[in-house]
Design an enzyme around this catalytic site. Sequence first.
Site: not given
Length: 439
Positions: A90, A336, A265
């Site tokens: 997400t 990422r 995160c």
Amino acid sequence: MNLYEKIKNKQEKISLIGLGYVGMPIAVAFAKKAKVIGFDISQEKVNLYKQGIDPTKEVGDEVIKETTVEFTSDEKKLKEAKFHIVAVPTPVNSDHTPDLKPVESASRTVGRNLTKGSIVVFESTVYPGVTEEICIPILEKESGLKCGKDFKVGYSPERINPGDKVHRLETIVKVVSGMDEESLDVIARVYELVVDAGVHRAASIKVAEAAKVIENSQRDINIAFMNELSIIFNKMEIDTKEVLEAASTKWNFLNFSPGLVGGHCIGVDPYYLTYKAEQMGYHSQIILSGRRINDDMGKYVVENLIKNLIKANVPVKEAKVAILGFTFKENCPDTRNTRVIDIVEELKEYGITPMIADPQADAEEAKHEYGITFDEIADVQEADAIVVAVGHDQFINLSQEDFDKMFKKESNENKVIIDIKGILNKKEYEEVGYKYWRL
């Protein structure tokens, strides 16, 4: 016999939707206790797993070769499972708003293949309300089934720490939630099959969603405080690491360090929380200020690199800079949301295109996501400055002699080392004349 018993007796299957750094280790863990279908939309990734190759390096090739997980990119196989775990990323958009497309797409995929009596558990980080307000309607629309009557939903936030071989799925307490007592009990007992540390039954799905999103927001704020201290102490010509070492002798001092904050995160989750807060009419003060500090650290590092090049009498525009490490954290191939890219982009503003070496990083991912091609460490030569950006074990083990080979054969006073993670011995390098700087 309820769904938990059927899963335990291997009469019903578990499915994992999303086989990345989070989903794949979960699939492998459950496969030791139950029948598992591992689904990912990437045929390439599935083929690697089928060949016994672990591109994430999370569990290793040998474990992948031996696992009984049925890896597939055929979504129709999901019809065979009754307990679905959604573990897709997400991310955030360029304007820092939540990008829910992956979790919405996964919900559509599960919905198309949902059967009566199933339970769907979401693990993706979201703001409170996403599971019930966004995911459930998609599941109902795609399946034609009614939530609460034909299928049930829960939320259990992932806590896997990529690259960490100590804090694993099995050893971290798992927060679980369900839409009612019955679903909560089944979800909790299913996870207890693999989580040795036990589970915490949250009061509601929204509580579990909120718990996840604040865990990383808290960490982000603490690192931002350390980054701000680093900026202040550098102005005072005080070494931040030495200050923290002294302060940490107090029993209740929190052990955080300054650094670049990236990954999927810590640098992302706070934006999910503040986005929802904005919708409720509240503008975050502490959370967003911490984000601003952390987002600017790449630029701050380059500013100090340039200052040190000037002190070393190296013409900035002609400077040859090498960066060691590109992943978002040490000993992990994941690039990422790496903030090392901020350093690369900022250096280009000064007319410098750096060499980048990272033996751990996923080279294909870096090429696809950032257009970056890595150099081998052995090819790093004739450098004026070296930025140690990530604390990989390979870099920690580099000797002063190894670094000497990377620099131009000039006086050490003309050599700059920027040690972002503070992994090198500052005194050792300063004593021989290097221009050494760390956060």
